[in-house]
Design a protein around this motif. Structure first.
Motif, short mmCIF file in Angstrom:
data_model
loop_
_atom_site.label_atom_id
_atom_site.label_comp_id
_atom_site.label_asym_id
_atom_site.label_seq_id
_atom_site.Cartn_x
_atom_site.Cartn_y
_atom_site.Cartn_z
N MET A 1 -69.84 -71.84 55.15
CA MET A 1 -69.41 -70.75 56.00
C MET A 1 -70.16 -70.81 57.32
N ASP A 2 -69.43 -70.64 58.37
CA ASP A 2 -70.00 -70.62 59.71
C ASP A 2 -70.32 -69.17 60.07
N GLU A 3 -71.61 -68.80 59.98
CA GLU A 3 -72.00 -67.41 60.20
C GLU A 3 -71.72 -66.95 61.63
N SER A 4 -71.80 -67.84 62.61
CA SER A 4 -71.53 -67.43 63.99
C SER A 4 -70.05 -67.09 64.17
N ARG A 5 -69.15 -67.86 63.52
CA ARG A 5 -67.71 -67.54 63.57
C ARG A 5 -67.42 -66.24 62.84
N LEU A 6 -68.08 -66.05 61.70
CA LEU A 6 -67.91 -64.81 60.95
C LEU A 6 -68.36 -63.62 61.79
N ALA A 7 -69.53 -63.73 62.41
CA ALA A 7 -70.06 -62.65 63.25
C ALA A 7 -69.11 -62.35 64.41
N ALA A 8 -68.55 -63.38 65.03
CA ALA A 8 -67.62 -63.19 66.15
C ALA A 8 -66.33 -62.50 65.68
N SER A 9 -65.80 -62.90 64.54
CA SER A 9 -64.58 -62.28 64.01
C SER A 9 -64.83 -60.82 63.65
N LEU A 10 -65.98 -60.55 63.04
CA LEU A 10 -66.31 -59.17 62.69
C LEU A 10 -66.50 -58.32 63.94
N ALA A 11 -67.12 -58.90 64.97
CA ALA A 11 -67.35 -58.17 66.22
C ALA A 11 -66.02 -57.78 66.86
N GLU A 12 -65.01 -58.64 66.77
CA GLU A 12 -63.69 -58.30 67.31
C GLU A 12 -63.14 -57.03 66.65
N ALA A 13 -63.44 -56.86 65.36
CA ALA A 13 -62.97 -55.70 64.61
C ALA A 13 -63.84 -54.47 64.81
N GLY A 14 -65.00 -54.66 65.48
CA GLY A 14 -65.92 -53.55 65.68
C GLY A 14 -66.97 -53.43 64.60
N LEU A 15 -67.24 -54.54 63.91
CA LEU A 15 -68.27 -54.58 62.89
C LEU A 15 -69.38 -55.53 63.31
N LYS A 16 -70.61 -55.10 63.17
CA LYS A 16 -71.75 -55.97 63.47
C LYS A 16 -72.21 -56.63 62.18
N GLN B 1 -67.94 -73.14 51.84
CA GLN B 1 -67.62 -74.12 52.89
C GLN B 1 -66.12 -74.42 52.81
N PRO B 2 -65.51 -74.89 53.91
CA PRO B 2 -64.06 -75.10 53.94
C PRO B 2 -63.53 -76.01 52.82
N ASP B 3 -64.30 -76.97 52.35
CA ASP B 3 -63.81 -77.90 51.32
C ASP B 3 -64.20 -77.46 49.90
N GLU B 4 -64.74 -76.25 49.76
CA GLU B 4 -65.15 -75.74 48.45
C GLU B 4 -64.21 -74.64 47.98
N PRO B 5 -64.19 -74.39 46.65
CA PRO B 5 -63.39 -73.25 46.17
C PRO B 5 -63.98 -71.94 46.69
N PRO B 6 -63.18 -70.88 46.77
CA PRO B 6 -63.69 -69.60 47.28
C PRO B 6 -64.92 -69.12 46.51
N ALA B 7 -65.84 -68.52 47.24
CA ALA B 7 -67.06 -67.94 46.66
C ALA B 7 -67.27 -66.60 47.35
N TRP B 8 -66.86 -65.53 46.69
CA TRP B 8 -66.91 -64.20 47.29
C TRP B 8 -68.23 -63.50 47.00
N TRP B 9 -68.84 -62.96 48.05
CA TRP B 9 -70.05 -62.16 47.91
C TRP B 9 -70.08 -61.17 49.07
N TRP B 10 -71.15 -60.41 49.15
CA TRP B 10 -71.24 -59.31 50.11
C TRP B 10 -71.98 -59.69 51.38
N ALA B 11 -71.44 -59.25 52.50
CA ALA B 11 -72.11 -59.34 53.80
C ALA B 11 -72.43 -57.90 54.21
#
Length: 193
Positions: free
Chosen positions: A1-16, A90-100
């Motif tokens: 998982m790319d944390e910087s991309r995740l942070a940017a996507s969340l910021a677009e929605a108004g989540l830090k 990671q993109p080539d791995e099966p989904p792994a759901w957890w909390w942010a």
């Protein structure tokens, strides 16, 4: 998982983005919390239904989610922090759901921009997510149906027999992955009365 991309996507929605929650914390796993919409009616604290074709859908969805989350205890006005289920694989791995851990900013759009990012849904106007209060006592689940969107709030999942029984069933299934099995067992043990 790319944390910087995740942070940017969340910021677009108004989540830090405040970081991933340690996977050893005994929280209800997202894969189990996601069944909140399947809980018996007596276990559901609040529900918000919206018709998909409503011309004011985005406004009503955002307002409805915020009312449900705030009044239901997902977060407080003083400290609007909560957990959001994310796929951290990671993109080539099966989904792994957890909390942010995330924090709600002053300007946000969960059902529109948030859903469009793919983090909070399947396109603008199609919210789909699982949220958990920071104390683990409130679940808010958004699910898109054929003609409607449903926001469901469940309090004290550790006391809801449906979650405990379904968790035991999931943990006993051979097809359940080791991470999910361990997370469920940890939560069941930590919340046993």
């Amino acid at each position: 998982m790319d944390e910087s991309r995740l942070a940017a996507s969340l910021a677009e929605a108004g989540l830090k983005f405040l970081g991933l929650v340690d996977t050893t914390v005994p929280l209800i796993p997202p894969t189990l919390a996601g069944f909140a919409n399947s809980c018996p009616a007596e276990s559901v604290a609040d529900v918000e239904y919206l018709r998909s074709g409503d011309p004011q859908f985005l406004e009503k969805a955002n307002t409805g989610w915020h009312r449900l989350a705030r009044e239901g205890g997902l977060f407080s006005t003083v400290n609007p922090e909560f957990f959001l289920a994310i796929d951290y694989a990671q993109p080539d791995e099966p989904p792994a759901w957890w909390w942010a851990r995330v924090s709600l900013s002053d300007r946000w759009d969960i059902a529109g921009v948030g859903a469009a990012t793919g983090i909070l849904g399947n396109g603008s106007g199609h919210p789909a997510f699982i949220m958990l209060s920071a104390d683990g006592n409130v679940i808010v689940r958004a699910q898109q149906g054929e003609n409607s969107t449903e926001f469901v709030l469940v309090r004290e999942p550790q006391r809801v027999q449906f979650f405990r029984q379904h968790g035991e069933w999931m943990a006993g299934r051979p097809r359940t992955g080791e991470f999910v099995r361990t997370s469920i067992e940890r939560w069941l043990t930590a919340t046993a009365e």
